[in-house]
Design an enzyme around this catalytic site. Sequence first.
Site, PDB file in Angstrom:
ATOM      1  N   ASP A  71       0.810  -1.221   0.000  1.00  0.00           N
ATOM      2  CA  ASP A  71       0.000   0.000   0.000  1.00  0.00           C
ATOM      3  C   ASP A  71       0.842   1.269   0.000  1.00  0.00           C
ATOM      4  O   ASP A  71       2.070   1.231   0.204  1.00  0.00           O
ATOM      5  CB  ASP A  71      -0.955  -0.003   1.211  1.00  0.00           C
ATOM      6  CG  ASP A  71      -0.292  -0.535   2.477  1.00  0.00           C
ATOM      7  OD1 ASP A  71       0.954  -0.506   2.557  1.00  0.00           O
ATOM      8  OD2 ASP A  71      -0.997  -0.986   3.386  1.00  0.00           O
ATOM      9  N   ASP A  85      -7.327  -2.494  14.110  1.00  0.00           N
ATOM     10  CA  ASP A  85      -8.726  -2.781  13.733  1.00  0.00           C
ATOM     11  C   ASP A  85      -8.822  -4.040  12.867  1.00  0.00           C
ATOM     12  O   ASP A  85      -9.856  -4.303  12.265  1.00  0.00           O
ATOM     13  CB  ASP A  85      -9.338  -1.576  12.996  1.00  0.00           C
ATOM     14  CG  ASP A  85      -8.641  -1.277  11.666  1.00  0.00           C
ATOM     15  OD1 ASP A  85      -7.687  -1.998  11.301  1.00  0.00           O
ATOM     16  OD2 ASP A  85      -9.057  -0.317  10.980  1.00  0.00           O
ATOM     17  N   HIS A 104      -6.999  -4.802  10.170  1.00  0.00           N
ATOM     18  CA  HIS A 104      -6.719  -4.701   8.732  1.00  0.00           C
ATOM     19  C   HIS A 104      -5.410  -5.374   8.334  1.00  0.00           C
ATOM     20  O   HIS A 104      -4.469  -5.443   9.119  1.00  0.00           O
ATOM     21  CB  HIS A 104      -6.761  -3.242   8.244  1.00  0.00           C
ATOM     22  CG  HIS A 104      -5.652  -2.356   8.747  1.00  0.00           C
ATOM     23  ND1 HIS A 104      -5.859  -1.077   9.165  1.00  0.00           N
ATOM     24  CD2 HIS A 104      -4.305  -2.562   8.860  1.00  0.00           C
ATOM     25  CE1 HIS A 104      -4.705  -0.532   9.514  1.00  0.00           C
ATOM     26  NE2 HIS A 104      -3.747  -1.409   9.343  1.00  0.00           N
ATOM     27  N   GLU A 158      -9.686  -2.041   5.519  1.00  0.00           N
ATOM     28  CA  GLU A 158     -10.334  -1.677   6.772  1.00  0.00           C
ATOM     29  C   GLU A 158     -11.599  -2.524   6.990  1.00  0.00           C
ATOM     30  O   GLU A 158     -12.076  -3.174   6.050  1.00  0.00           O
ATOM     31  CB  GLU A 158     -10.703  -0.196   6.719  1.00  0.00           C
ATOM     32  CG  GLU A 158      -9.500   0.740   6.529  1.00  0.00           C
ATOM     33  CD  GLU A 158      -8.611   0.830   7.762  1.00  0.00           C
ATOM     34  OE1 GLU A 158      -8.431  -0.164   8.474  1.00  0.00           O
ATOM     35  OE2 GLU A 158      -8.081   1.929   8.018  1.00  0.00           O
TER      36      GLU A 158
HETATM   37  C1  F6R Z   1       1.533  -1.329   6.090  1.00  0.00           C
HETATM   38  C2  F6R Z   1       0.277  -2.068   6.187  1.00  0.00           C
HETATM   39  C3  F6R Z   1      -0.498  -2.094   7.451  1.00  0.00           C
HETATM   40  C4  F6R Z   1       0.356  -2.329   8.703  1.00  0.00           C
HETATM   41  C5  F6R Z   1      -0.518  -2.275   9.955  1.00  0.00           C
HETATM   42  C6  F6R Z   1       0.288  -2.460  11.220  1.00  0.00           C
HETATM   43  O1  F6R Z   1       2.089  -1.453   4.806  1.00  0.00           O
HETATM   44  O2  F6R Z   1      -0.133  -2.626   5.220  1.00  0.00           O
HETATM   45  O3  F6R Z   1      -1.485  -3.082   7.355  1.00  0.00           O
HETATM   46  O4  F6R Z   1       0.976  -3.572   8.599  1.00  0.00           O
HETATM   47  O5  F6R Z   1      -1.180  -1.052  10.013  1.00  0.00           O
HETATM   48  O6  F6R Z   1       1.148  -1.387  11.379  1.00  0.00           O
HETATM   49  P1  F6R Z   1       2.270  -1.393  12.532  1.00  0.00           P
HETATM   50  O7  F6R Z   1       3.226  -2.458  12.143  1.00  0.00           O
HETATM   51  O8  F6R Z   1       2.887  -0.012  12.439  1.00  0.00           O
HETATM   52  O9  F6R Z   1       1.580  -1.659  13.804  1.00  0.00           O
END
Ligand code: F6R
Length: 257
Positions: free
Chosen positions: A67, A136, A138, A143
């Site tokens: 992403d 959440d 994801h 989401e």
């Molecule tokens: C990032 C992504 C997100 C993160 C998730 C956890 O490329 O795709 O799904 O993996 O938000 O983020 P952290 O590791 O910062 O807790």
Amino acid sequence: MEVIIKKNYDEMSKEAAKVVKKRILKKLNLVLGLATGSTPLGLYQELVRMHKEEDLSFKKVKTFNLDEYYGLDPDHPQSYRYFMNANLFSQIDIDLANTHVPDGLAKDIGKYCLEYEEEIEKYGGIDLQVLGIGSDGHIGFNEPGSSLGSRTRIKTLNEQTVADNSRFFKNIDEVPKYAITMGVGTIIDAKEIILLASGKNKSRVVAQAIEGPVTSQITASMLQVHPKVMVILDEDAASLLKKRDYYKFVVESVEKF
Ligand code: F6R
């Protein structure tokens, strides 16, 4: 789903790096799916170390990131392109032309997202996808409520995600509200997946994703239907799993056979 519980973040990262290394040694032109955020930082540091000290080469490896924030220039210090260049690509021998991060400035978004999917297909699909999990539930930026069959597209970020990610920005108003993300369907098409999670603040959502029902409200729960998923956790992230002892027993048993 194989659930591996490690003592701490460091061990979790090293375990993940071992798997990535093994897959690269088996297929030098591995197509590797990558994530950003805090969770995979230790994995990337370990891969850099393996490159420097163990001659692990990424020369032929292709990468696709999950992403990118919509509206951020690749040179913006909080863009995911910037993150990847700084934390991994600039420290290994990968050819930058082989790295793909969605373009946050894409004009015709629909067309661009289709092309991103086609590009992945052109390389034969993702061999190994690395994932983190949002608080959440994801994966990517899929989401709650995202279709479990979704493909790469633009998504509006959940309030919780904006709040979580505000730690990287000066204030919450600077956090982009949209992102281009691979869909749940895109992620599930990967041949193999590693999900990483660390820390107490992820324990509730990890338990929901692994032991709860498959639901679009926790898109990570879709990993339950994939035939080759390795979930690597630290003790804190695993602390609310009901079957922790069983998962540990399985890992010990596998080593015997
Ligand atoms: C990032 C992504 C997100 C993160 C998730 C956890 O490329 O795709 O799904 O993996 O938000 O983020 P952290 O590791 O910062 O807790």
